[in-house]
Design a protein around this motif. Structure first.
Motif, PDB file in Angstrom:
ATOM      1  N   GLU A 143    -145.272  23.452 -11.428  1.00 10.45           N
ATOM      2  CA  GLU A 143    -146.164  23.571 -12.581  1.00 10.45           C
ATOM      3  C   GLU A 143    -146.060  25.001 -13.113  1.00 10.45           C
ATOM      4  O   GLU A 143    -146.966  25.798 -12.955  1.00 10.45           O
ATOM      5  N   ASP A 144    -144.908  25.310 -13.701  1.00 12.13           N
ATOM      6  CA  ASP A 144    -144.616  26.641 -14.198  1.00 12.13           C
ATOM      7  C   ASP A 144    -143.903  26.498 -15.530  1.00 12.13           C
ATOM      8  O   ASP A 144    -142.772  26.004 -15.588  1.00 12.13           O
ATOM      9  N   GLU A 145    -144.574  26.903 -16.611  1.00 18.04           N
ATOM     10  CA  GLU A 145    -143.993  26.737 -17.944  1.00 18.04           C
ATOM     11  C   GLU A 145    -142.641  27.413 -18.077  1.00 18.04           C
ATOM     12  O   GLU A 145    -141.786  26.961 -18.837  1.00 18.04           O
ATOM     13  N   ASP A 148    -139.891  24.994 -17.405  1.00 16.58           N
ATOM     14  CA  ASP A 148    -139.807  23.777 -18.203  1.00 16.58           C
ATOM     15  C   ASP A 148    -138.662  23.878 -19.199  1.00 16.58           C
ATOM     16  O   ASP A 148    -138.792  24.432 -20.286  1.00 16.58           O
TER      17      ASP A 148
END
Length: 172
Positions: A143-145, A148
């Motif tokens: 969960e790390d932009e 992405d």
């Protein structure tokens, strides 16, 4: 792709059997199931290790022990590194350097690690591995932009594809 990879691996497998003698029994073929198992085991544990002058290249390899470490991205408490290169080797007890003067890979703590705490490394920082790569290689995402990203291979073999890309602003 698996069939092509299997065919490419067969000569290597045959050479390994020839070098190893008959300890493996009367084997001369690598089955598709054996290849898929070995391929999965290797790629789920392999790391890109720098090789050559000034780390000019990278080779995928398994570092025994280090391959058991889980990923924790920014919260990792250890890292693997090349030890002993460029005169940075630690000396043996006799002060002569001995075997420890040779370059080797090691697992190094990046902070104090509590007794019983799991040792975790980063499988690659956000600049090096996207969530797409983490998912494909290791089966998870973060969960790390910053991770992405998705690489798409778009076929540009026809004018229809190019027209569609122009319409959405991806081609001039």
């Amino acid at each position: 792709w698996a069939d092509k990879a299997l065919e490419a691996a067969r000569p290597l497998f045959a050479a390994m059997l020839e070098e190893g003698g008959s300890e493996g029994g009367d084997r001369s073929e690598l089955t598709a199931a054996e290849f898929r198992w070995a391929f999965g085991v290797f790629w789920s544990r392999a790391m890109g290790l720098p090789v050559g002058e000034d780390d000019a290249g990278v080779v995928e390899a398994i570092l025994p022990g280090v391959d058991f470490c889980n990923h924790r991205g920014k919260g990792s408490n250890a890292r693997w590194e090349l030890l002993g290169a460029d005169g940075s080797a630690e000396a043996d007890g006799d002060g002569e350097g001995g075997d420890h003067a040779e370059p080797r890979y090691g697992l190094v703590a990046t902070r104090d690690i509590d007794e019983g705490e799991e040792i975790c490394i980063s499988y690659g920082d956000a600049n090096a591995k996207s969530n797409e790569e983490l998912l494909f290689l290791y089966g998870f995402v973060e969960e790390d932009e910053a991770r992405d990203a998705l690489a798409l291979a778009l076929p540009l073999g026809s004018e229809t594809h190019a027209t569609a890309l122009r319409e959405i602003g991806l081609l001039p």
